[in-house]
Design an enzyme around this catalytic site. Sequence first.
Site, PDB file in Angstrom:
ATOM      1  N   HIS A 153      -2.845  -1.037  -3.222  1.00 31.04           N
ATOM      2  CA  HIS A 153      -4.004  -0.173  -2.999  1.00 31.04           C
ATOM      3  C   HIS A 153      -3.889   1.058  -3.892  1.00 31.04           C
ATOM      4  O   HIS A 153      -3.011   1.899  -3.703  1.00 31.04           O
ATOM      5  CB  HIS A 153      -4.073   0.253  -1.529  1.00 31.04           C
ATOM      6  CG  HIS A 153      -4.357  -0.868  -0.593  1.00 31.04           C
ATOM      7  ND1 HIS A 153      -3.985  -0.847   0.732  1.00 31.04           N
ATOM      8  CD2 HIS A 153      -4.987  -2.062  -0.775  1.00 31.04           C
ATOM      9  CE1 HIS A 153      -4.378  -1.964   1.322  1.00 31.04           C
ATOM     10  NE2 HIS A 153      -4.975  -2.720   0.425  1.00 31.04           N
TER      11      HIS A 153
ATOM     12  N   SER B 108       0.838  -1.195   0.000  1.00 41.37           N
ATOM     13  CA  SER B 108       0.000   0.000   0.000  1.00 41.37           C
ATOM     14  C   SER B 108       0.878   1.252   0.000  1.00 41.37           C
ATOM     15  O   SER B 108       1.622   1.482  -0.944  1.00 41.37           O
ATOM     16  CB  SER B 108      -0.953  -0.026   1.200  1.00 41.37           C
ATOM     17  OG  SER B 108      -1.876   1.024   1.136  1.00 41.37           O
ATOM     18  N   THR B 109       0.827   2.038   1.051  1.00 38.19           N
ATOM     19  CA  THR B 109       1.551   3.308   1.109  1.00 38.19           C
ATOM     20  C   THR B 109       3.049   3.104   0.864  1.00 38.19           C
ATOM     21  O   THR B 109       3.681   2.295   1.528  1.00 38.19           O
ATOM     22  CB  THR B 109       1.364   3.968   2.482  1.00 38.19           C
ATOM     23  OG1 THR B 109      -0.004   3.903   2.847  1.00 38.19           O
ATOM     24  CG2 THR B 109       1.844   5.407   2.472  1.00 38.19           C
TER      25      THR B 109
ATOM     26  N   ASP C   3      -4.671  -4.584   6.346  1.00 36.04           N
ATOM     27  CA  ASP C   3      -5.110  -5.421   5.237  1.00 36.04           C
ATOM     28  C   ASP C   3      -3.998  -6.397   4.855  1.00 36.04           C
ATOM     29  O   ASP C   3      -2.861  -5.988   4.626  1.00 36.04           O
ATOM     30  CB  ASP C   3      -5.487  -4.550   4.031  1.00 36.04           C
ATOM     31  CG  ASP C   3      -6.105  -5.355   2.901  1.00 36.04           C
ATOM     32  OD1 ASP C   3      -6.717  -6.402   3.187  1.00 36.04           O
ATOM     33  OD2 ASP C   3      -5.993  -4.930   1.737  1.00 36.04           O
TER      34      ASP C   3
ATOM     35  N   MET D 221      -0.042   1.214   5.324  1.00 37.78           N
ATOM     36  CA  MET D 221      -0.703   1.553   6.578  1.00 37.78           C
ATOM     37  C   MET D 221      -1.921   0.660   6.773  1.00 37.78           C
ATOM     38  O   MET D 221      -2.593   0.286   5.821  1.00 37.78           O
ATOM     39  CB  MET D 221      -1.132   3.017   6.567  1.00 37.78           C
ATOM     40  CG  MET D 221      -1.656   3.532   7.894  1.00 37.78           C
ATOM     41  SD  MET D 221      -1.902   5.325   7.832  1.00 37.78           S
ATOM     42  CE  MET D 221      -2.387   5.633   9.527  1.00 37.78           C
TER      43      MET D 221
END
Length: 357
Positions: A208, A182-183, A304, A301
């Site tokens: 994401h 993600s991030t 998930d 973050m």
Amino acid sequence: MTISVLIVDDSAVVRQVVMDVLAHEREFRVLGAAADPIFAMEKMKQEWPDVLVLDIEMPRMDGLTFLRKIMAERPTPVVICSSLTEKGAEVTLQAMSAGAVSILTKPSIGVRNFLQESGDALVHAIREAAAAKGRLRKPAAPPNFIAEKIATPKLTADAILDKSPVPALGRTTERIVAIGISTGGVQALEQLLPALKPNCPGLVIVQHMPEKFTATFAARLNTMCHIEVKEAEANDRVQPGRALIAPGGKHMLVKRSGTQYFVDVVDGPLVSRHRPSVDVLFRSVAKFAGANATGVIMTGMGDDGARGLREMREAGAHTMAQDEKSCVVFGMPKEAIKLDAVERIVPLEQLAELLGR
């Protein structure tokens, strides 16, 4: 902890609405707003913000040029506030490659109503960016998306795929690697995937990211890599030398036919507050690939993927997590480690060699 924020956008409406949204959150302190990067730099001389909310298309200096200047001089968490267009997607991906942490997409019309209704998403994106402070690096060369309200119920992978077992599959030569990220993922994948050799195991990846962005991102990676990289479509085969990236706004699952693996792309609710969800991908890999798979959870973050990675480990898969030092945000790997889902913690620079084995 108070998070200081500076808004840089040539739209007076956007500046005002963002300031109004943040005014209702006690943890934020708005330093002000600027109509373009030139004005912003004058404000930043007086006080440097913890987080920048930055538009891309602006007069005098565009947001991408400004971002690259900031990241070269003093790396700072940045949330890109960008229009959801294919043209905007390419420029925004360049911004994320240059070091931006999150994307908040906005429509070309109805911006005021959209931002007011998406206040939770904006707040979450800024918190996510602030969590990356101190971990950002100056890009050696040229992390997520929040588009839906965070107040939605937090569903598990059960909403898409049940956990019931399928007939056991012994170890085969058909190996796959599942990655959740993600991030900070744009920069991490731009380092990892080009280092993989053409004979590496087939990869399935959830990053994401919103719809339209994933197709552009996959095409961008494909030009950088020795392997094929594409946005996943239903019935695409998972095969050596290919990486399939889940399309934004859809869940991706792995299915098995004989000894071969394919992907399915489906609609459905947010799972772990994401679509695509890492938990959904990892559960499907645990269910249909078991010990023939390797799971990797990387910078990001939230949580998930943590439960899904544990299911993969319980099914006999090898599991790894990116180490804290090389993560922009250590949230996702940290949660997976807490659940005892991780066999091995690995620096980003060593992942390509391990996956190639």
